[in-house]
Design a protein around this motif. Sequence first.
Motif, PDB file in Angstrom:
ATOM      1  N   GLY A  54       0.813  -1.118  -0.105  1.00 43.28           N
ATOM      2  CA  GLY A  54       0.063   0.006   0.091  1.00 43.28           C
ATOM      3  C   GLY A  54       1.018   1.350  -0.090  1.00 43.28           C
ATOM      4  O   GLY A  54       2.050   1.033   0.129  1.00 43.28           O
ATOM      5  N   ILE A  55       0.199   2.469  -0.089  1.00 45.87           N
ATOM      6  CA  ILE A  55       0.887   3.598   0.218  1.00 45.87           C
ATOM      7  C   ILE A  55       1.587   3.588   1.397  1.00 45.87           C
ATOM      8  O   ILE A  55       0.768   3.524   2.608  1.00 45.87           O
ATOM      9  CB  ILE A  55       0.046   4.808  -0.034  1.00 45.87           C
ATOM     10  N   PRO A  56       2.860   4.088   1.569  1.00 46.29           N
ATOM     11  CA  PRO A  56       3.682   3.913   2.748  1.00 46.29           C
ATOM     12  C   PRO A  56       3.403   4.854   3.846  1.00 46.29           C
ATOM     13  O   PRO A  56       4.296   5.408   4.535  1.00 46.29           O
ATOM     14  CB  PRO A  56       5.201   3.599   2.431  1.00 46.29           C
ATOM     15  N   PHE A  57       2.441   5.784   3.533  1.00 47.15           N
ATOM     16  CA  PHE A  57       1.949   6.828   4.615  1.00 47.15           C
ATOM     17  C   PHE A  57       0.499   7.158   4.405  1.00 47.15           C
ATOM     18  O   PHE A  57      -0.062   6.599   3.306  1.00 47.15           O
ATOM     19  CB  PHE A  57       2.812   8.078   4.253  1.00 47.15           C
ATOM     20  N   ILE A  58      -0.050   7.932   5.247  1.00 48.30           N
ATOM     21  CA  ILE A  58      -1.489   8.145   5.377  1.00 48.30           C
ATOM     22  C   ILE A  58      -1.765   9.132   4.481  1.00 48.30           C
ATOM     23  O   ILE A  58      -1.020  10.354   4.352  1.00 48.30           O
ATOM     24  CB  ILE A  58      -1.877   8.328   6.740  1.00 48.30           C
TER      25      ILE A  58
ATOM     26  N   SER B 200      -4.244  17.931   8.285  1.00 54.24           N
ATOM     27  CA  SER B 200      -2.770  18.122   8.352  1.00 54.24           C
ATOM     28  C   SER B 200      -1.988  17.863   9.771  1.00 54.24           C
ATOM     29  O   SER B 200      -0.735  17.998   9.808  1.00 54.24           O
ATOM     30  CB  SER B 200      -2.412  19.567   7.950  1.00 54.24           C
ATOM     31  N   SER B 201      -2.801  17.638  10.706  1.00 55.51           N
ATOM     32  CA  SER B 201      -2.359  17.463  11.992  1.00 55.51           C
ATOM     33  C   SER B 201      -1.631  16.343  12.337  1.00 55.51           C
ATOM     34  O   SER B 201      -2.217  15.404  11.860  1.00 55.51           O
ATOM     35  CB  SER B 201      -3.759  17.542  13.009  1.00 55.51           C
ATOM     36  N   ASN B 202      -0.507  16.086  12.788  1.00 58.55           N
ATOM     37  CA  ASN B 202       0.238  14.973  13.246  1.00 58.55           C
ATOM     38  C   ASN B 202      -0.573  14.319  14.331  1.00 58.55           C
ATOM     39  O   ASN B 202      -0.430  12.893  13.945  1.00 58.55           O
ATOM     40  CB  ASN B 202       1.533  15.379  13.884  1.00 58.55           C
ATOM     41  N   ILE B 203      -1.177  14.691  15.002  1.00 58.02           N
ATOM     42  CA  ILE B 203      -2.052  13.946  15.932  1.00 58.02           C
ATOM     43  C   ILE B 203      -2.951  13.229  15.130  1.00 58.02           C
ATOM     44  O   ILE B 203      -3.358  11.913  15.488  1.00 58.02           O
ATOM     45  CB  ILE B 203      -2.566  14.866  16.972  1.00 58.02           C
ATOM     46  N   ASP B 204      -3.698  13.749  14.175  1.00 61.35           N
ATOM     47  CA  ASP B 204      -4.717  13.181  13.596  1.00 61.35           C
ATOM     48  C   ASP B 204      -4.104  11.950  12.537  1.00 61.35           C
ATOM     49  O   ASP B 204      -4.690  11.053  12.463  1.00 61.35           O
ATOM     50  CB  ASP B 204      -5.485  14.103  12.543  1.00 61.35           C
ATOM     51  N   LEU B 205      -3.011  12.423  12.116  1.00 64.56           N
ATOM     52  CA  LEU B 205      -2.150  11.213  11.382  1.00 64.56           C
ATOM     53  C   LEU B 205      -1.865   9.955  12.302  1.00 64.56           C
ATOM     54  O   LEU B 205      -1.708   8.576  11.824  1.00 64.56           O
ATOM     55  CB  LEU B 205      -0.832  11.958  10.904  1.00 64.56           C
ATOM     56  N   LEU B 206      -1.168  10.182  13.226  1.00 64.15           N
ATOM     57  CA  LEU B 206      -0.850   9.106  14.284  1.00 64.15           C
ATOM     58  C   LEU B 206      -2.100   8.258  14.516  1.00 64.15           C
ATOM     59  O   LEU B 206      -2.207   7.006  14.579  1.00 64.15           O
ATOM     60  CB  LEU B 206      -0.378   9.735  15.473  1.00 64.15           C
ATOM     61  N   LYS B 207      -3.362   8.857  14.898  1.00 70.16           N
ATOM     62  CA  LYS B 207      -4.601   8.359  14.926  1.00 70.16           C
ATOM     63  C   LYS B 207      -4.886   7.342  13.894  1.00 70.16           C
ATOM     64  O   LYS B 207      -5.400   6.253  14.106  1.00 70.16           O
ATOM     65  CB  LYS B 207      -5.484   9.212  15.476  1.00 70.16           C
ATOM     66  N   GLN B 208      -4.869   8.009  12.840  1.00 68.98           N
ATOM     67  CA  GLN B 208      -5.358   7.083  11.538  1.00 68.98           C
ATOM     68  C   GLN B 208      -4.187   5.944  11.357  1.00 68.98           C
ATOM     69  O   GLN B 208      -4.729   4.913  10.928  1.00 68.98           O
ATOM     70  CB  GLN B 208      -5.363   8.040  10.246  1.00 68.98           C
ATOM     71  N   LYS B 209      -3.062   6.215  11.753  1.00 65.59           N
ATOM     72  CA  LYS B 209      -2.156   5.342  11.512  1.00 65.59           C
ATOM     73  C   LYS B 209      -2.481   4.096  12.374  1.00 65.59           C
ATOM     74  O   LYS B 209      -2.500   2.905  12.071  1.00 65.59           O
ATOM     75  CB  LYS B 209      -0.671   5.560  11.723  1.00 65.59           C
ATOM     76  N   GLN B 210      -2.818   4.635  13.445  1.00 66.12           N
ATOM     77  CA  GLN B 210      -3.207   3.363  14.703  1.00 66.12           C
ATOM     78  C   GLN B 210      -4.445   2.720  14.114  1.00 66.12           C
ATOM     79  O   GLN B 210      -4.653   1.508  14.417  1.00 66.12           O
ATOM     80  CB  GLN B 210      -3.242   4.166  15.819  1.00 66.12           C
ATOM     81  N   GLU B 211      -5.389   3.381  13.716  1.00 69.86           N
ATOM     82  CA  GLU B 211      -6.682   2.617  13.191  1.00 69.86           C
ATOM     83  C   GLU B 211      -6.449   2.039  11.974  1.00 69.86           C
ATOM     84  O   GLU B 211      -6.873   0.642  11.980  1.00 69.86           O
ATOM     85  CB  GLU B 211      -7.728   3.923  12.768  1.00 69.86           C
ATOM     86  N   VAL B 212      -5.589   2.295  11.222  1.00 69.99           N
ATOM     87  CA  VAL B 212      -4.896   1.356  10.012  1.00 69.99           C
ATOM     88  C   VAL B 212      -4.588  -0.036  10.680  1.00 69.99           C
ATOM     89  O   VAL B 212      -4.532  -1.163  10.163  1.00 69.99           O
ATOM     90  CB  VAL B 212      -4.389   1.863   9.025  1.00 69.99           C
TER      91      VAL B 212
END
Length: 76
Positions: free
Chosen positions: A45-49, A54-66
């Motif tokens: 898959g794409i190796p990033f969200i 644009s918030s890093n906190i949101d990106l970290l949450k999304q990564k955890q959900e994935v």
Amino acid sequence: MPSTNVNIRMDIETKKEAEKLFDSLGIRMTTAINIFLKQAIKEQGIPFIISTRSSNIDLLKQKQEVSEADENIKKS
């Protein structure tokens, strides 16, 4: 391993900024693209969200959900 040429189109400013970044990292754009492709293959898959956020906190949450979704799929 044999190699092949790949042609891509991008806007001039993106290319200039990317070349400047990769130069500062001591790598060529070809190397950076190969790193991206190998990581995408490894992760399947794409190796990033990809997100509109644009918030890093949101990106970290999304990564955890994935990651959690991946684990649930593996358990099924």
